[in-house]
Design a protein around this motif. Structure first.
Motif, PDB file in Angstrom:
ATOM      1  N   ASN A  85       0.854  -1.245   0.220  1.00 31.04           N
ATOM      2  CA  ASN A  85      -0.147  -0.034  -0.128  1.00 31.04           C
ATOM      3  C   ASN A  85       0.832   1.375  -0.266  1.00 31.04           C
ATOM      4  O   ASN A  85       0.482   2.174  -0.643  1.00 31.04           O
ATOM      5  CB  ASN A  85      -1.002  -0.029   1.191  1.00 31.04           C
ATOM      6  CG  ASN A  85      -1.886   1.215   1.198  1.00 31.04           C
ATOM      7  OD1 ASN A  85      -2.885   1.206   0.510  1.00 31.04           O
ATOM      8  ND2 ASN A  85      -1.751   2.124   2.116  1.00 31.04           N
ATOM      9  N   ALA A  86       2.058   1.207   0.727  1.00 27.97           N
ATOM     10  CA  ALA A  86       2.965   2.279   0.724  1.00 27.97           C
ATOM     11  C   ALA A  86       3.377   2.784  -0.571  1.00 27.97           C
ATOM     12  O   ALA A  86       3.346   3.858  -1.043  1.00 27.97           O
ATOM     13  CB  ALA A  86       3.936   2.191   1.760  1.00 27.97           C
ATOM     14  N   LYS A  88       1.965   2.037  -3.496  1.00 25.55           N
ATOM     15  CA  LYS A  88       1.072   2.371  -4.457  1.00 25.55           C
ATOM     16  C   LYS A  88       0.766   3.595  -4.264  1.00 25.55           C
ATOM     17  O   LYS A  88       0.295   4.120  -5.135  1.00 25.55           O
ATOM     18  CB  LYS A  88      -0.229   1.227  -3.979  1.00 25.55           C
ATOM     19  CG  LYS A  88      -1.584   1.685  -4.805  1.00 25.55           C
ATOM     20  CD  LYS A  88      -2.658   1.445  -4.028  1.00 25.55           C
ATOM     21  CE  LYS A  88      -2.894   2.422  -2.998  1.00 25.55           C
ATOM     22  NZ  LYS A  88      -4.373   2.231  -2.053  1.00 25.55           N
ATOM     23  N   GLU A  89       0.620   4.054  -2.997  1.00 25.78           N
ATOM     24  CA  GLU A  89       0.343   5.429  -2.722  1.00 25.78           C
ATOM     25  C   GLU A  89       1.202   6.192  -3.464  1.00 25.78           C
ATOM     26  O   GLU A  89       0.986   7.280  -4.227  1.00 25.78           O
ATOM     27  CB  GLU A  89       0.180   5.608  -1.306  1.00 25.78           C
ATOM     28  CG  GLU A  89      -1.106   5.193  -0.673  1.00 25.78           C
ATOM     29  CD  GLU A  89      -1.454   5.639   0.715  1.00 25.78           C
ATOM     30  OE1 GLU A  89      -0.307   6.192   1.373  1.00 25.78           O
ATOM     31  OE2 GLU A  89      -2.416   5.115   1.428  1.00 25.78           O
ATOM     32  N   LEU A  90       2.688   5.993  -3.439  1.00 23.98           N
ATOM     33  CA  LEU A  90       3.584   6.914  -4.018  1.00 23.98           C
ATOM     34  C   LEU A  90       3.606   6.641  -5.511  1.00 23.98           C
ATOM     35  O   LEU A  90       3.689   7.900  -6.078  1.00 23.98           O
ATOM     36  CB  LEU A  90       5.104   6.214  -3.695  1.00 23.98           C
ATOM     37  CG  LEU A  90       6.088   7.255  -3.650  1.00 23.98           C
ATOM     38  CD1 LEU A  90       5.847   8.577  -2.915  1.00 23.98           C
ATOM     39  CD2 LEU A  90       7.713   6.630  -3.216  1.00 23.98           C
ATOM     40  N   ILE A  92       1.008   6.380  -7.146  1.00 25.52           N
ATOM     41  CA  ILE A  92      -0.283   7.266  -7.305  1.00 25.52           C
ATOM     42  C   ILE A  92       0.131   8.937  -7.463  1.00 25.52           C
ATOM     43  O   ILE A  92      -0.207   9.668  -8.221  1.00 25.52           O
ATOM     44  CB  ILE A  92      -1.656   7.021  -6.645  1.00 25.52           C
ATOM     45  CG1 ILE A  92      -1.974   5.476  -7.122  1.00 25.52           C
ATOM     46  CG2 ILE A  92      -2.848   7.863  -7.104  1.00 25.52           C
ATOM     47  CD1 ILE A  92      -2.196   5.061  -8.408  1.00 25.52           C
ATOM     48  N   ALA A  93       0.985   9.286  -6.382  1.00 27.57           N
ATOM     49  CA  ALA A  93       1.474  10.411  -6.167  1.00 27.57           C
ATOM     50  C   ALA A  93       2.266  10.767  -7.464  1.00 27.57           C
ATOM     51  O   ALA A  93       2.156  11.953  -7.737  1.00 27.57           O
ATOM     52  CB  ALA A  93       2.371  10.796  -4.799  1.00 27.57           C
ATOM     53  N   VAL A 152      -1.775  -0.917  -7.761  1.00 28.03           N
ATOM     54  CA  VAL A 152      -1.567   0.382  -8.678  1.00 28.03           C
ATOM     55  C   VAL A 152      -2.639   0.183  -9.565  1.00 28.03           C
ATOM     56  O   VAL A 152      -3.449   1.162 -10.159  1.00 28.03           O
ATOM     57  CB  VAL A 152      -0.351   0.372  -9.076  1.00 28.03           C
ATOM     58  CG1 VAL A 152       0.029   1.397 -10.233  1.00 28.03           C
ATOM     59  CG2 VAL A 152       0.619   0.558  -8.023  1.00 28.03           C
ATOM     60  N   ALA A 155      -6.096   0.891  -8.388  1.00 33.17           N
ATOM     61  CA  ALA A 155      -6.359   2.444  -8.020  1.00 33.17           C
ATOM     62  C   ALA A 155      -6.265   3.270  -9.245  1.00 33.17           C
ATOM     63  O   ALA A 155      -7.098   4.251  -9.367  1.00 33.17           O
ATOM     64  CB  ALA A 155      -5.262   2.678  -7.286  1.00 33.17           C
ATOM     65  N   THR A 277       6.991   4.327   5.120  1.00 29.31           N
ATOM     66  CA  THR A 277       6.031   4.771   5.968  1.00 29.31           C
ATOM     67  C   THR A 277       6.177   3.786   7.346  1.00 29.31           C
ATOM     68  O   THR A 277       6.712   2.805   7.299  1.00 29.31           O
ATOM     69  CB  THR A 277       4.819   4.721   5.429  1.00 29.31           C
ATOM     70  OG1 THR A 277       4.376   3.115   5.461  1.00 29.31           O
ATOM     71  CG2 THR A 277       4.552   5.213   4.376  1.00 29.31           C
TER      72      THR A 277
END
Length: 388
Positions: A85-86, A88-90, A92-93, A152, A155, A277
């Protein structure tokens, strides 16, 4: 008491999963039974004869001599999905940073000086140069549909993007976790040909090194954004630098800064933040500690990169034997014959193989004499024998 050498700052939440009455943990322990690490380089280390297991609090194992450890019958555990998840969020960022020119716009604003009216005029005069585009309707190519790649892809669909993915090794379980809206590509080249953005989520090996190169970049639509949050060597940065100059690549977003690209106006380079994170570090530490403990105490194998997945509940009152051996014919026969000759009854048993290694767990009705263990160790092809 098992000695655990922690080579990096492993989360205390994870280390607490190893009871103090059975596991001694330290950063400078000699003759460890277990090594836990994140980024430390084991290739340059003399690995002691006492070593039973290595646990990586993360997914990649390029910093671990897996082949050498396999030859000694030592499993190497990792934590696939714990930091997914960490990352994936990066990723998307990274998509948003590139689409909206956010880093350049931020730098422009940081440099503004003067009173409120001056700043306001400068903002209005300068904003047009940072105009970007929106993500819906654009195509994201995902190479590697493991734990991170699936998150990813799903999302990106939620952001209104089209997604095309490639992973010849995807598992049935992995496919169930992937949205049916993800289009399947027959090759990496096909992903490049369709994508406006492409992101990589594969390990670094001889097959994946330089996947993004001059030839594959040439297949892409002009203005491709390349994202690399996997491993540095997956992208040929010289080829990316050349493609940035021609406009074939619009942005390169990477977690692995490289000389020659640092400071480029259309390169966003981050200092390997993918799993940085608190949640990811705790998840990885807990997962690897639990896996290593289950192996040490029960002989079970989950998420070992060099061993098969082997989990067997303990038979009540039984004594357990674990054997690591070369994956060649008649190994199980020799092991069970030795047990039979010692008048031991097999209560339960499982044998699986992975590549050149095989692993056997056997529950028997009585303790195994030292001379029997020595006899099994002496069988040609046996690499390690334990009674966990």
């Amino acid at each position: 008491m098992y000695r655990v050498l922690a080579l990096n700052n492993i989360s205390k939440v994870g280390l607490s999963r190893l009871p103090a009455d059975r596991f001694q943990i330290g950063k400078d322990l000699a003759d460890p039974d277990i090594i836990l690490l994140r980024s430390a380089d084991l290739h340059s280390m003399d690995l002691p004869a006492s070593l039973l297991a290595v646990g990586r609090a993360g997914a990649g194992v390029n910093n671990i001599p897996v082949a050498a450890l396999s030859a000694r019958g030592i499993p190497v555990f990792n934590t696939p999905g714990a930091n997914a998840n960490a990352v994936k969020e990066l990723v998307i960022a990274g998509l948003l940073l590139a689409a909206r020119n956010i880093c350049q716009a931020w730098a422009y604003t940081q440099a503004l000086e003067g009173d409120a009216q001056t700043v306001e005029h400068a903002v209005e005069a300068g904003k047009k140069q940072f105009a970007g585009f929106e993500l819906p309707g654009r195509t994201l190519g995902v190479v590697g549909l493991g734990a991170i790649g699936r998150l990813v892809a799903n999302a990106a669909l939620g952001l209104g993007m089209k997604v095309v993915g490639y992973d010849p090794g995807i598992t049935v379980e992995g496919a169930w976790q992937l949205s049916s809206q993800v289009q399947r590509a027959p090759s990496v080249e096909a992903v490049f040909a369709q994508a406006d953005f492409i992101t990589f989520h594969v390990p670094l090996n001889d097959h994946t090194r330089g996947l993004a190169n001059a030839d594959t970049l040439r297949l892409a639509r002009p203005g491709l954004t390349v994202l690399n949050f996997a491993r540095a060597g997956i992208v040929d940065t010289d080829a990316v630098a050349a493609a940035l100059e021609t406009g074939q690549v619009h942005y390169y977003v990477s977690d692995f800064p490289k000389p020659g690209l640092i400071g480029h106006p259309r390169v966003i380079a981050l200092p390997h933040l993918g799993a940085s994170t608190a949640e990811a570090e705790e998840n990885c530490a807990v997962m690897v500690a639990d896996q290593v403990r289950d192996y040490i105490e029960n002989g079970n194998i989950t998420n070992a990169v060099n061993f098969p997945w082997v989990v067997m509940p303990r038979a009540e009152g039984a004594v357990r034997l674990s054997v690591v051996n070369a994956n060649v014919p008649n190994m199980v026969g020799q092991i069970t014959t030795a047990l039979a000759e010692a008048k031991l009854n097999i209560v339960d048993m499982i044998n699986k193989s992975k590549g050149e290694l095989a692993y056997t767990l056997v529950d028997v009705d009585r303790p195994l004499p030292a001379e029997l263990l020595a006899k099994i160790r002496a069988i040609a092809g046996v690499l390690a024998v334990r009674c966990p």
